[in-house]
Design a protein around this motif. Structure first.
Motif, short mmCIF file in Angstrom:
data_model
loop_
_atom_site.label_atom_id
_atom_site.label_comp_id
_atom_site.label_asym_id
_atom_site.label_seq_id
_atom_site.Cartn_x
_atom_site.Cartn_y
_atom_site.Cartn_z
N ARG A 1 20.27 -5.76 -33.79
CA ARG A 1 20.89 -4.49 -34.20
C ARG A 1 20.07 -3.29 -33.71
O ARG A 1 20.64 -2.29 -33.28
N TYR A 2 18.74 -3.40 -33.77
CA TYR A 2 17.91 -2.31 -33.26
C TYR A 2 18.17 -2.08 -31.77
O TYR A 2 18.23 -0.94 -31.30
N ALA A 3 18.30 -3.18 -31.03
CA ALA A 3 18.54 -3.06 -29.58
C ALA A 3 19.93 -2.51 -29.30
O ALA A 3 20.11 -1.63 -28.46
N GLU A 4 20.94 -3.02 -30.03
CA GLU A 4 22.32 -2.62 -29.78
C GLU A 4 22.64 -1.21 -30.27
O GLU A 4 23.21 -0.40 -29.55
N GLU A 5 22.23 -0.92 -31.51
CA GLU A 5 22.66 0.33 -32.14
C GLU A 5 21.73 1.51 -31.85
O GLU A 5 22.18 2.64 -31.73
N ARG A 6 20.42 1.22 -31.73
CA ARG A 6 19.47 2.31 -31.52
C ARG A 6 18.95 2.36 -30.08
O ARG A 6 18.27 3.32 -29.71
N HIS A 7 19.25 1.33 -29.31
CA HIS A 7 18.75 1.23 -27.93
C HIS A 7 17.22 1.24 -27.89
O HIS A 7 16.61 1.78 -26.97
N TRP A 8 16.62 0.64 -28.90
CA TRP A 8 15.17 0.48 -28.93
C TRP A 8 14.79 -0.82 -28.25
O TRP A 8 15.46 -1.84 -28.40
N ASP A 9 13.69 -0.80 -27.50
CA ASP A 9 13.12 -2.04 -26.99
C ASP A 9 12.49 -2.78 -28.17
O ASP A 9 11.91 -2.15 -29.07
N VAL A 10 12.60 -4.08 -28.17
CA VAL A 10 12.03 -4.91 -29.23
C VAL A 10 11.28 -6.08 -28.59
O VAL A 10 11.56 -6.47 -27.46
N PHE A 11 10.31 -6.61 -29.32
CA PHE A 11 9.70 -7.87 -28.88
C PHE A 11 9.23 -8.64 -30.09
O PHE A 11 8.94 -8.06 -31.15
N ALA A 12 9.22 -9.97 -29.94
CA ALA A 12 8.85 -10.85 -31.05
C ALA A 12 7.34 -10.98 -31.11
O ALA A 12 6.69 -11.30 -30.11
N GLY A 13 6.77 -10.72 -32.29
CA GLY A 13 5.33 -10.82 -32.46
C GLY A 13 4.93 -12.13 -33.13
O GLY A 13 5.63 -13.14 -33.04
N THR A 14 3.79 -12.11 -33.80
CA THR A 14 3.32 -13.28 -34.53
C THR A 14 4.20 -13.51 -35.76
O THR A 14 5.09 -12.71 -36.06
N TRP A 15 3.95 -14.58 -36.46
CA TRP A 15 4.73 -14.91 -37.65
C TRP A 15 3.81 -15.53 -38.70
O TRP A 15 2.63 -15.80 -38.42
N LEU A 16 4.31 -15.72 -39.89
CA LEU A 16 3.51 -16.29 -40.97
C LEU A 16 3.75 -17.78 -41.11
O LEU A 16 4.87 -18.26 -40.99
N GLU A 17 2.66 -18.50 -41.34
CA GLU A 17 2.73 -19.94 -41.57
C GLU A 17 2.01 -20.24 -42.89
O GLU A 17 0.98 -19.63 -43.18
N ALA A 18 2.56 -21.14 -43.68
CA ALA A 18 1.94 -21.49 -44.95
C ALA A 18 0.82 -22.50 -44.72
O ALA A 18 1.05 -23.57 -44.15
N VAL A 19 -0.40 -22.15 -45.11
CA VAL A 19 -1.54 -23.05 -45.01
C VAL A 19 -2.06 -23.26 -46.43
O VAL A 19 -2.63 -22.34 -47.03
N GLU A 20 -1.83 -24.47 -46.97
CA GLU A 20 -2.20 -24.78 -48.35
C GLU A 20 -1.59 -23.77 -49.32
O GLU A 20 -2.25 -23.30 -50.25
N GLY A 21 -0.35 -23.39 -49.02
CA GLY A 21 0.36 -22.48 -49.90
C GLY A 21 0.04 -21.02 -49.70
O GLY A 21 0.60 -20.16 -50.37
N VAL A 22 -0.85 -20.72 -48.75
CA VAL A 22 -1.24 -19.33 -48.49
C VAL A 22 -0.68 -18.90 -47.14
O VAL A 22 -0.82 -19.62 -46.15
N PRO A 23 0.00 -17.72 -47.07
CA PRO A 23 0.54 -17.28 -45.78
C PRO A 23 -0.58 -16.89 -44.82
O PRO A 23 -1.44 -16.08 -45.16
N ARG A 24 -0.58 -17.50 -43.65
CA ARG A 24 -1.57 -17.20 -42.62
C ARG A 24 -0.86 -16.80 -41.34
O ARG A 24 0.27 -17.21 -41.08
N CYS A 25 -1.54 -16.01 -40.53
CA CYS A 25 -0.96 -15.56 -39.26
C CYS A 25 -0.91 -16.69 -38.25
O CYS A 25 -1.84 -17.51 -38.17
N SER A 26 0.13 -16.73 -37.46
CA SER A 26 0.28 -17.77 -36.43
C SER A 26 -0.79 -17.66 -35.35
O SER A 26 -0.97 -18.59 -34.57
N CYS A 27 -1.53 -16.53 -35.31
CA CYS A 27 -2.59 -16.39 -34.29
C CYS A 27 -3.77 -17.30 -34.59
O CYS A 27 -4.62 -17.52 -33.72
N GLY A 28 -3.86 -17.83 -35.83
CA GLY A 28 -4.92 -18.76 -36.17
C GLY A 28 -6.17 -18.12 -36.74
O GLY A 28 -7.09 -18.82 -37.18
#
Length: 217
Positions: free
Chosen positions: A27-54
Motif C-alpha cells: 500500500r505504501y508503494a502503490e498509494e504513496r509512491h514510497w520506496d520500501v525495503f524489507a528489513g530484519t524481523w523478530l524471532e522468538a528465542v526461549e520465548g524472548v523476541p530477538r532480532c534476526s541479525c543474531g
C-alpha cells in the motif's frame, strides 16, 4: 479497526490492526509512491523476541536493514514489494529517506509540543511517525538534511545544541506497524492521507520544531 493510545499532550495516535506487513508495504508503494525495503524481523528465542541479525544486544531489534545493499534493494514497485514480503512475511517495513521525502527526527516530547504549535499556526503537515524508542519523525520534502543546519543557525541555535536530526540520502525510517523487539510498534502520529500527499518544506516546520527541542534541552 483502529486503536488510539494516549501520549504526551494528551495526543491520540491511531494504530492500525488487521493488515499484514506485506499488504501495508504494498500500500505504501502503490498509494504513496514510497520506496520500501524489507528489513530484519523478530524471532522468538526461549520465548524472548530477538532480532534476526543474531546480535543479542541489537539496539533496534527487528527494525533495521538486513543487508548492506539495502539502498539498491528498495523499490517503488508494488509487485516487487509483494515478492519481498512473500519471502519473509514478518520482515520490518523500512523506507529510505532522501528520495520522495526526508524526515526530521526529534524526541517524542518535543514532537508533541511542536505538533500542538503547528496546529495553532495552521501549518500543513505531512505524515509523522512515533517510534517505540520515543522519537518522532516528521516527513518533509527531500533536501531537508542539507538545509537544516543553516536553518537552525538562522533561528539562533548552534545545530549541535539541539536534539534534532535530519534524515536524508543514505538513511531510512521504520514505517508502521514495524515492531522494535518487545518495546512496541511504530505508529502514526499523523497518518498518510490524500490531504497530506504534498509534503511541507523543512523551512515551514523548523521554527516550531527547533523551539520545542530548545525547551527540551
Amino acid at each position: 479497526m483502529e486503536e488510539t493510545i494516549a501520549g504526551p499532550q494528551a495526543a491520540q495516535i491511531p494504530k492500525q490492526r488487521g493488515e499484514s506487513l506485506q499488504d501495508t508495504a504494498v500500500r505504501y508503494a502503490e498509494e504513496r509512491h514510497w520506496d520500501v525495503f524489507a528489513g530484519t524481523w523478530l524471532e522468538a528465542v526461549e520465548g524472548v523476541p530477538r532480532c534476526s541479525c543474531g546480535d543479542a544486544a541489537c539496539a533496534v531489534p527487528g527494525a533495521h536493514p538486513a543487508r548492506e545493499d539495502w539502498a539498491t534493494q528498495a523499490t517503488g514497485s508494488a509487485t516487487v514489494a509483494r515478492r519481498m514480503w512473500a519471502k519473509q512475511p514478518t520482515a520490518s517495513i523500512l523506507l529510505p529517506t532522501g528520495r520522495t521525502f526526508d524526515a526530521i527526527d526529534v524526541p517524542e516530547t518535543a514532537g508533541f509540543l511542536a505538533l500542538a504549535r503547528m496546529e495553532r499556526m495552521e501549518l500543513t503537515l505531512g505524515p509523522v511517525t512515533c517510534t517505540p524508542d520515543r522519537r518522532m519523525q516528521f516527513f518533509v520534502l527531500p533536501g531537508a538534511a542539507v538545509k537544516i543546519p543553516d536553518l537552525v543557525r538562522r533561528l539562533g541555535w548552534p545545530p549541535a545544541s539541539l536534539d534534532l536530526v535530519a534524515l536524508g540520502e543514505g538513511m531510512y525510517v521504520a514505517a508502521p506497524p514495524t515492531r522494535y523487539g518487545s518495546r512496541g510498534a511504530v505508529q502514526w502520529a499523523c497518518r498518510p492521507t490524500p490531504a497530506n500527499r504534498w509534503l511541507p518544506d523543512a523551512e515551514e516546520l523548523i521554527s516550531p520544531l527547533a523551539y520545542a527541542c530548545g525547551r527540551e534541552r
